[in-house]
Design a protein around this motif. Structure first.
Motif, PDB file in Angstrom:
ATOM      1  N   LYS A 118      53.357  38.326  28.514  1.00 24.08           N
ATOM      2  CA  LYS A 118      54.614  38.891  28.005  1.00 24.08           C
ATOM      3  C   LYS A 118      55.457  39.563  29.093  1.00 24.08           C
ATOM      4  CE  LYS A 118      52.730  39.831  23.411  1.00 24.08           C
ATOM      5  NZ  LYS A 118      52.184  40.899  22.556  1.00 24.08           N
ATOM      6  N   VAL A 119      54.798  40.057  30.152  1.00 29.04           N
ATOM      7  CA  VAL A 119      55.539  40.745  31.231  1.00 29.04           C
ATOM      8  C   VAL A 119      55.049  40.240  32.591  1.00 29.04           C
ATOM      9  CG1 VAL A 119      55.936  42.868  29.886  1.00 29.04           C
ATOM     10  CG2 VAL A 119      53.892  42.682  31.319  1.00 29.04           C
ATOM     11  N   PRO A 120      55.883  40.339  33.654  1.00 28.56           N
ATOM     12  CA  PRO A 120      55.423  39.934  34.986  1.00 28.56           C
ATOM     13  C   PRO A 120      54.167  40.719  35.372  1.00 28.56           C
ATOM     14  CG  PRO A 120      57.784  40.402  34.993  1.00 28.56           C
ATOM     15  CD  PRO A 120      57.264  40.844  33.663  1.00 28.56           C
ATOM     16  N   SER A 121      53.126  39.985  35.780  1.00 23.26           N
ATOM     17  CA  SER A 121      51.847  40.616  36.111  1.00 23.26           C
ATOM     18  C   SER A 121      51.464  40.309  37.555  1.00 23.26           C
ATOM     19  CB  SER A 121      50.749  40.134  35.158  1.00 23.26           C
ATOM     20  OG  SER A 121      51.089  40.447  33.818  1.00 23.26           O
ATOM     21  N   VAL A 122      51.283  41.376  38.327  1.00 24.64           N
ATOM     22  CA  VAL A 122      50.955  41.263  39.750  1.00 24.64           C
ATOM     23  C   VAL A 122      49.479  41.596  39.955  1.00 24.64           C
ATOM     24  CG1 VAL A 122      51.359  42.273  42.041  1.00 24.64           C
ATOM     25  CG2 VAL A 122      53.281  41.957  40.450  1.00 24.64           C
ATOM     26  N   PHE A 123      48.798  40.806  40.779  1.00 24.14           N
ATOM     27  CA  PHE A 123      47.428  41.142  41.175  1.00 24.14           C
ATOM     28  C   PHE A 123      47.471  41.556  42.642  1.00 24.14           C
ATOM     29  CE2 PHE A 123      42.976  40.307  42.408  1.00 24.14           C
ATOM     30  CZ  PHE A 123      42.320  40.903  41.336  1.00 24.14           C
ATOM     31  N   MET A 124      46.925  42.730  42.949  1.00 23.71           N
ATOM     32  CA  MET A 124      46.914  43.184  44.344  1.00 23.71           C
ATOM     33  C   MET A 124      45.486  43.179  44.873  1.00 23.71           C
ATOM     34  SD  MET A 124      48.880  46.394  46.049  1.00 23.71           S
ATOM     35  CE  MET A 124      47.826  47.784  45.672  1.00 23.71           C
ATOM     36  N   THR A 125      45.299  42.482  45.988  1.00 27.85           N
ATOM     37  CA  THR A 125      43.960  42.407  46.587  1.00 27.85           C
ATOM     38  C   THR A 125      44.075  42.034  48.062  1.00 27.85           C
ATOM     39  OG1 THR A 125      41.743  41.424  46.386  1.00 27.85           O
ATOM     40  CG2 THR A 125      43.594  39.928  46.077  1.00 27.85           C
ATOM     41  N   HIS A 126      43.070  42.406  48.849  1.00 28.12           N
ATOM     42  CA  HIS A 126      42.999  41.901  50.230  1.00 28.12           C
ATOM     43  C   HIS A 126      41.883  40.849  50.303  1.00 28.12           C
ATOM     44  CE1 HIS A 126      39.876  44.977  49.994  1.00 28.12           C
ATOM     45  NE2 HIS A 126      39.246  44.290  50.924  1.00 28.12           N
ATOM     46  N   GLN A 127      41.335  40.492  49.132  1.00 28.06           N
ATOM     47  CA  GLN A 127      40.198  39.564  49.103  1.00 28.06           C
ATOM     48  C   GLN A 127      40.541  38.259  48.388  1.00 28.06           C
ATOM     49  OE1 GLN A 127      37.038  42.373  47.634  1.00 28.06           O
ATOM     50  NE2 GLN A 127      35.866  41.236  49.129  1.00 28.06           N
ATOM     51  N   LEU A 128      41.074  37.318  49.130  1.00 27.12           N
ATOM     52  CA  LEU A 128      41.251  35.967  48.580  1.00 27.12           C
ATOM     53  C   LEU A 128      39.948  35.196  48.783  1.00 27.12           C
ATOM     54  CD1 LEU A 128      44.828  35.336  49.968  1.00 27.12           C
ATOM     55  CD2 LEU A 128      44.215  35.868  47.609  1.00 27.12           C
ATOM     56  N   HIS A 129      39.212  35.566  49.824  1.00 25.46           N
ATOM     57  CA  HIS A 129      37.838  35.093  50.019  1.00 25.46           C
ATOM     58  C   HIS A 129      36.915  36.257  49.679  1.00 25.46           C
ATOM     59  CE1 HIS A 129      39.543  31.987  52.899  1.00 25.46           C
ATOM     60  NE2 HIS A 129      38.823  31.285  52.051  1.00 25.46           N
ATOM     61  N   VAL A 130      35.946  36.030  48.789  1.00 33.96           N
ATOM     62  CA  VAL A 130      34.977  37.074  48.454  1.00 33.96           C
ATOM     63  C   VAL A 130      33.643  36.703  49.098  1.00 33.96           C
ATOM     64  CG1 VAL A 130      33.797  38.305  46.597  1.00 33.96           C
ATOM     65  CG2 VAL A 130      36.165  37.578  46.300  1.00 33.96           C
ATOM     66  N   LEU A 131      33.274  37.437  50.135  1.00 33.98           N
ATOM     67  CA  LEU A 131      32.066  37.105  50.894  1.00 33.98           C
ATOM     68  C   LEU A 131      30.818  37.548  50.129  1.00 33.98           C
ATOM     69  CD1 LEU A 131      33.178  38.190  54.495  1.00 33.98           C
ATOM     70  CD2 LEU A 131      33.573  36.024  53.331  1.00 33.98           C
ATOM     71  N   SER A 132      29.851  36.639  50.021  1.00 30.99           N
ATOM     72  CA  SER A 132      28.586  36.985  49.352  1.00 30.99           C
ATOM     73  C   SER A 132      27.435  36.186  49.972  1.00 30.99           C
ATOM     74  CB  SER A 132      28.683  36.693  47.848  1.00 30.99           C
ATOM     75  OG  SER A 132      28.953  35.307  47.632  1.00 30.99           O
ATOM     76  N   GLY A 133      27.529  35.966  51.309  1.00 27.76           N
ATOM     77  CA  GLY A 133      26.468  35.216  51.992  1.00 27.76           C
ATOM     78  C   GLY A 133      26.539  33.743  51.633  1.00 27.76           C
ATOM     79  N   LYS A 134      25.399  33.178  51.238  1.00 25.67           N
ATOM     80  CA  LYS A 134      25.344  31.730  50.939  1.00 25.67           C
ATOM     81  C   LYS A 134      26.142  31.351  49.697  1.00 25.67           C
ATOM     82  CE  LYS A 134      20.961  30.839  53.245  1.00 25.67           C
ATOM     83  NZ  LYS A 134      19.555  31.189  53.127  1.00 25.67           N
TER      84      LYS A 134
END
Length: 348
Positions: A118-134
């Motif tokens: 219903k409204v513009p929704s922004v996602f803020m993050t510095h993690q487009l890659h989420v590191l978790s080992g293998k």
């Protein structure tokens, strides 16, 4: 009529809360009315910073660490059905909030269910890659799937090769618009006289925060300089204890924290991304101890050590002698990045 914007940071350590402070201030400057939505320590901190703004309590993700960092990934997997339940509850609650309040837009800092068509929704993050080992490919894929349900993703970093987040915040292509908004910090550098030889700045989920606090307090018994120690536990009242040359605070508000970091020669902390942005803005020398089991903090600490900017070591390996390594490192530097908030908020 001023537009109301819901600002919803994740309650995981205090970094998501503190990096939303410049966003909230910019919204106010641009004539919007921010409404704060979070839970736990994050909500408490933002209520202290902005006592005049209205706020809403959201369902808690309740993310805690294991005592053994190696088991953290297993615990997250085990907790994932619970997390999905919370995300669902968040979505329901946001729907109710929008039905009963005049909200013109949403800025979610890593809260996966805080969005609406219903409204513009922004996602803020510095993690487009989420590191978790293998399992990095899987954790990244799952995270990106959630991000793509938003209208736009804001990344608190610079877009080019000279940046703070490295592979975490930079991808070749993405399905929704990505906007690099520059490193975010609530602080400003001042040429204050140095009063503290060392400042210890703790934050992050339990039990690892307490484990590091206990280790450092025992190590610092033999430290000869002046120490300011901030536990990072948000409580109703601020407490200050003095033991010889060590002054211990349970928490500090933004203005005192800014003043104290400016007055400190060296900062010892976790390698959380918000801390890195703050210390870069204040042009500080630092020593990092990543949270055990948190691949992202390991990566950031290792990257900055390899770039000869900040030395770091594992929690179990830390001794006072390691602080001597700082002399051989450059320290963090501020970025020349001006964000145009008028343009950024034109979405709403």
């Amino acid at each position: 009529m001023k537009k109301r914007i819901l600002v919803a940071p994740l309650n995981w350590g205090l970094g998501h809360a503190t990096r939303c402070i410049p966003i909230i201030n910019a919204l106010i400057d641009e004539g919007f009315v921010p409404v704060i939505a979070s839970d736990g320590g994050t909500l408490t901190l933002l209520r202290k910073e902005f006592p005049n703004l209205s706020s809403i309590e959201l369902p808690s993700y309740n993310i805690t660490y294991t005592k053994n960092g190696k088991l953290f990934k297993l615990k997250l997997l085990k907790d994932s059905p619970k997390l999905l339940k919370v995300i669902k509850a968040e979505k329901k609650m946001i729907s109710r909030i929008l039905d009963h309040n005049d909200i013109a837009g949403i800025i979610s800092d890593n809260r996966l269910g805080v969005r609406s068509k219903k409204v513009p929704s922004v996602f803020m993050t510095h993690q487009l890659h989420v590191l978790s080992g293998k399992t990095t490919w899987l954790s990244t894929k799952m995270h990106q799937k959630f991000i793509k349900k938003f209208d736009v993703c804001w990344i608190p970093d610079a877009p080019g090769n000279i940046n703070l987040s490295g592979i975490l915040g930079h991808v070749k292509t993405f399905d929704i618009p990505l906007k690099y908004i520059g490193p975010l910090s609530r602080f400003n550098k001042s040429n204050a006289k140095i009063k503290n030889d060392l400042m210890v700045l703790l934050s992050g989920p339990e039990p690892q925060r307490t484990l590091l606090e206990e280790k450092l307090l025992s190590e610092l018994k033999d430290y000869s300089g002046n120490v300011v120690f901030v536990k990072g536990t948000i409580e109703k009242e601020q407490t200050i204890q003095v033991f010889g040359k060590v002054t211990i605070y349970n928490f500090m508000t933004s203005s005192l924290l800014e003043k104290t970091i400016n007055e400190s020669a060296l900062v010892l902390s976790r390698s959380g991304y918000t801390t890195i942005m703050d210390l870069a803005k204040l042009n500080k020398k630092a020593f990092f101890i990543p949270t055990p089991g948190q691949f992202e903090q390991d990566y950031l600490a290792k990257r900055l050590t390899e770039m000869s900017l900040v030395p770091s070591c594992k929690q179990n390996d830390f001794t006072l002698q390691k602080l001597d390594d700082v002399k051989a490192y450059e320290g963090l530097k501020p970025f020349d990045f001006e964000v145009n908030y008028k343009e950024l908020f034109s979405l709403f």
